[in-house]
Design a protein around this motif. Structure first.
Motif, PDB file in Angstrom:
ATOM      1  N   GLY A  48       0.819  -1.194   0.000  1.00 32.18           N
ATOM      2  CA  GLY A  48       0.000   0.000   0.000  1.00 32.18           C
ATOM      3  C   GLY A  48       0.863   1.258   0.000  1.00 32.18           C
ATOM      4  N   LEU A  49       0.219   2.401  -0.293  1.00 28.20           N
ATOM      5  CA  LEU A  49       0.947   3.664  -0.337  1.00 28.20           C
ATOM      6  C   LEU A  49       1.552   4.010   1.022  1.00 28.20           C
ATOM      7  N   ALA A  50       0.805   3.726   2.100  1.00 32.93           N
ATOM      8  CA  ALA A  50       1.318   4.029   3.437  1.00 32.93           C
ATOM      9  C   ALA A  50       2.583   3.232   3.734  1.00 32.93           C
ATOM     10  N   GLN A  51       2.626   1.962   3.287  1.00 35.50           N
ATOM     11  CA  GLN A  51       3.824   1.154   3.516  1.00 35.50           C
ATOM     12  C   GLN A  51       4.975   1.624   2.645  1.00 35.50           C
ATOM     13  N   ALA A  52       4.678   1.987   1.402  1.00 37.89           N
ATOM     14  CA  ALA A  52       5.726   2.508   0.518  1.00 37.89           C
ATOM     15  C   ALA A  52       6.293   3.823   1.049  1.00 37.89           C
ATOM     16  N   ALA A  53       5.446   4.610   1.710  1.00 41.49           N
ATOM     17  CA  ALA A  53       5.876   5.905   2.242  1.00 41.49           C
ATOM     18  C   ALA A  53       6.895   5.766   3.374  1.00 41.49           C
ATOM     19  N   GLN A  54       7.132   4.535   3.836  1.00 39.85           N
ATOM     20  CA  GLN A  54       8.154   4.335   4.862  1.00 39.85           C
ATOM     21  C   GLN A  54       9.539   4.727   4.359  1.00 39.85           C
ATOM     22  N   VAL A  55       9.765   4.702   3.036  1.00 45.74           N
ATOM     23  CA  VAL A  55      11.068   5.109   2.513  1.00 45.74           C
ATOM     24  C   VAL A  55      11.310   6.596   2.771  1.00 45.74           C
ATOM     25  N   VAL A  56      10.225   7.356   2.965  1.00 44.38           N
ATOM     26  CA  VAL A  56      10.342   8.770   3.323  1.00 44.38           C
ATOM     27  C   VAL A  56      10.410   8.933   4.835  1.00 44.38           C
ATOM     28  N   SER A  57       9.498   8.270   5.539  1.00 42.68           N
ATOM     29  CA  SER A  57       9.420   8.468   6.989  1.00 42.68           C
ATOM     30  C   SER A  57      10.627   7.903   7.717  1.00 42.68           C
ATOM     31  N   ILE A  58      11.134   6.739   7.281  1.00 47.04           N
ATOM     32  CA  ILE A  58      12.274   6.154   7.986  1.00 47.04           C
ATOM     33  C   ILE A  58      13.540   6.981   7.735  1.00 47.04           C
ATOM     34  N   PHE A  59      13.620   7.603   6.564  1.00 49.41           N
ATOM     35  CA  PHE A  59      14.721   8.522   6.294  1.00 49.41           C
ATOM     36  C   PHE A  59      14.660   9.698   7.259  1.00 49.41           C
ATOM     37  N   ALA A  60      13.455  10.265   7.424  1.00 49.18           N
ATOM     38  CA  ALA A  60      13.300  11.429   8.291  1.00 49.18           C
ATOM     39  C   ALA A  60      13.590  11.084   9.748  1.00 49.18           C
ATOM     40  N   ILE A  61      13.135   9.911  10.206  1.00 43.94           N
ATOM     41  CA  ILE A  61      13.389   9.506  11.591  1.00 43.94           C
ATOM     42  C   ILE A  61      14.885   9.360  11.837  1.00 43.94           C
ATOM     43  N   VAL A 364       4.786  12.619   7.865  1.00 42.96           N
ATOM     44  CA  VAL A 364       4.670  11.679   6.742  1.00 42.96           C
ATOM     45  C   VAL A 364       3.791  10.491   7.117  1.00 42.96           C
ATOM     46  N   VAL A 365       4.037   9.928   8.288  1.00 40.11           N
ATOM     47  CA  VAL A 365       3.250   8.777   8.728  1.00 40.11           C
ATOM     48  C   VAL A 365       1.789   9.166   8.913  1.00 40.11           C
ATOM     49  N   ALA A 366       1.560  10.305   9.570  1.00 33.66           N
ATOM     50  CA  ALA A 366       0.181  10.746   9.819  1.00 33.66           C
ATOM     51  C   ALA A 366      -0.534  11.068   8.509  1.00 33.66           C
ATOM     52  N   ALA A 367       0.161  11.750   7.589  1.00 34.28           N
ATOM     53  CA  ALA A 367      -0.462  12.115   6.312  1.00 34.28           C
ATOM     54  C   ALA A 367      -0.822  10.871   5.508  1.00 34.28           C
ATOM     55  N   ALA A 368       0.103   9.914   5.431  1.00 36.90           N
ATOM     56  CA  ALA A 368      -0.173   8.688   4.680  1.00 36.90           C
ATOM     57  C   ALA A 368      -1.335   7.913   5.281  1.00 36.90           C
ATOM     58  N   ALA A 369      -1.431   7.902   6.616  1.00 35.30           N
ATOM     59  CA  ALA A 369      -2.535   7.194   7.272  1.00 35.30           C
ATOM     60  C   ALA A 369      -3.863   7.915   7.069  1.00 35.30           C
ATOM     61  N   LEU A 370      -3.837   9.260   7.117  1.00 37.25           N
ATOM     62  CA  LEU A 370      -5.073  10.031   6.984  1.00 37.25           C
ATOM     63  C   LEU A 370      -5.612  10.044   5.552  1.00 37.25           C
ATOM     64  N   VAL A 371      -4.728   9.849   4.557  1.00 34.01           N
ATOM     65  CA  VAL A 371      -5.182   9.849   3.166  1.00 34.01           C
ATOM     66  C   VAL A 371      -6.270   8.809   2.945  1.00 34.01           C
ATOM     67  N   GLY A 372      -6.101   7.622   3.553  1.00 34.96           N
ATOM     68  CA  GLY A 372      -7.099   6.569   3.396  1.00 34.96           C
ATOM     69  C   GLY A 372      -8.401   6.852   4.114  1.00 34.96           C
ATOM     70  N   ARG A 373      -8.378   7.771   5.077  1.00 39.21           N
ATOM     71  CA  ARG A 373      -9.576   8.075   5.871  1.00 39.21           C
ATOM     72  C   ARG A 373     -10.333   9.290   5.350  1.00 39.21           C
ATOM     73  N   ILE A 374      -9.610  10.381   5.075  1.00 44.66           N
ATOM     74  CA  ILE A 374     -10.295  11.623   4.699  1.00 44.66           C
ATOM     75  C   ILE A 374      -9.907  12.117   3.311  1.00 44.66           C
ATOM     76  N   GLY A 375      -8.971  11.439   2.667  1.00 45.81           N
ATOM     77  CA  GLY A 375      -8.569  11.830   1.323  1.00 45.81           C
ATOM     78  C   GLY A 375      -7.385  12.775   1.316  1.00 45.81           C
ATOM     79  N   SER A 376      -6.614  12.743   0.226  1.00 45.30           N
ATOM     80  CA  SER A 376      -5.403  13.554   0.144  1.00 45.30           C
ATOM     81  C   SER A 376      -5.709  15.045   0.076  1.00 45.30           C
TER      82      SER A 376
END
Length: 412
Positions: A48-61, A364-376
């Protein structure tokens, strides 16, 4: 390092600042290189997009946590020296990403890339703060800032274009070459600096080295420092964090290619470059409180346009002006961060960067999770609104601080 004579910067120092700008370009490009390729990574690795977005979030962490070590390391071993080795390490880490055969291996490579990239921007800011005259500090910081804003453009464009045309691995091949060239040039300049440096002081007269804990506690417990660090966390979350989904939003809602989506979002970085070009005049005209107030408001309005436009053309000026407004705010934050603790500037700026990028990882994590709930669209609009509120609060805090300083002078 000894400060230059008042109001003068030697040609050698100017060359070093140019190389530091190239380093900040590489660091920010490494951070943003994955934004436009997230849909492709999601497809290739079947996640999923949220899992793919880990390449951004794990870099930032990783980037944020690393600041806790790079600041004191730079203060002890020399900021330019640490930056040079970090750039060369980033070259090796990017090569690991090129040959990643799974998402887990790519995540590991992104951790390594973050460890290399993390030193470049904060220690560049600290090196400039240590080296140039105070009267030219803000102007020189905009030069290193220009490199980082160009890195946003380069990262977004390279990530989108190379992924579309050749495949995602070629984007990391680009980063391998970039870090290698920057590291090599810095290595040559570091050798020049060593040859030009005056003889080392005897141990009995050398300034004693400070540890990390005492300067860090002094910074964190300072009233104004706490404000800056808190604002940096929120800015990272609602600014840089939400920015990571802009390209994916345009790709999914408007049906644009990854290349075009990345190119449009790259105008955010061009807006930052435009601010750097006129920043000196704006600082004099608006002052710091005006910059953050109008900058935050501009980001808020432009985010609404980008979130809800039904055609891609309004997204171009919206992305450009959002970048202009964001860097009005961010450059003011940087200037305040360099002055939190002049006696331990590397530690202070690194703490600032740590809070900024830890905030980004949360965003990044919050945005990716919220996209599925309220839309981008709603997520981007909320991020822009939060930036507007942040600008309003920071402007108020700056005015309050200035008023207290004025009252203190009158009391004397």
């Amino acid at each position: 390092m000894t400060r230059a004579a008042p109001d003068t910067i030697s040609p050698a120092t100017q060359r070093s600042i140019l190389l530091l700008s190239l380093g900040t370009f590489a660091s920010m490009a490494a951070q943003r290189i994955c934004d436009a390729m997230l849909p492709e990574l999601s497809r290739v690795f079947d996640v999923g997009l949220a899992q793919a977005a880990q390449v951004v979030s794990i870099f930032a962490i990783t980037y944020g946590i690393s600041q806790l070590f790079y600041g004191p390391l730079g203060d002890r071993l020399g900021k330019f020296r640490v930056i040079t080795y970090a750039a060369l390490f980033g070259c090796v880490a990017s090569l690991v990403a090129v040959f990643s055969h799974s998402l887990d291996m790519l995540l590991f490579a992104r951790v390594l890339m973050a460890l290399g990239a993390a030193a470049l921007i904060p220690l560049a800011m600290a090196w400039v703060g240590d080296t140039v005259p105070a009267s030219q500090l803000q102007e020189m910081l905009t030069r290193t800032g220009l490199g980082s804003t160009m890195g946003i453009v380069g990262g977004q464009l390279a990530g989108g274009l190379l992924t579309d045309m050749l495949g995602w691995r070629w984007a990391f091949a680009f980063m391998t070459v970039l870090f290698g060239v920057v590291g090599g040039l810095m290595w040559a300049d570091l050798r020049r600096q060593r040859r030009a440096a005056p003889p080392a002081m005897p141990a009995s007269t050398a300034t004693p080295r400070q540890g990390f804990v005492r300067p860090a506690l002094h910074i964190i417990t300072g009233e104004w420092s706490r404000v800056i660090l808190l604002l940096a966390t929120v800015e990272g979350a609602v600014g840089f964090g939400v920015l990571a989904i802009w390209a994916s939003h345009l790709h999914h809602t408007l049906g644009l290619s990854l290349s075009l989506s990345g190119a449009i979002v790259a105008f955010f970085g061009l807006g930052g470059m435009a601010y750097m070009a006129v920043g000196r005049a704006l600082i004099r005209r608006l002052g710091q409180h005006g910059l953050v107030l109008w900058g935050g408001a501009l980001v808020g309005v432009c985010a609404l346009v980008l979130a809800y436009t039904t055609h891609w053309t309004p997204a171009i000026p919206a992305s450009l002006l959002a970048g202009f407004g964001f860097f009005m705010f961010h450059n003011t934050m940087q200037a305040n961060a360099t002055q939190m603790a002049p006696h331990a500037r590397g530690t202070a700026v690194s703490l600032f960067s740590s809070f900024l990028f830890l905030g980004q990882s949360i965003g990044v994590v919050a945005a990716a999770a919220l996209v599925g709930r309220i839309g981008s669209s709603a997520v981007i609009a909320l991020g822009g609104g939060a930036m507007a509120v942040l600008g309003l609060y920071f402007a108020w805090a700056l005015k309050q601080r200035a008023a207290r300083a004025t009252r203190g002078v009158h009391a004397l």
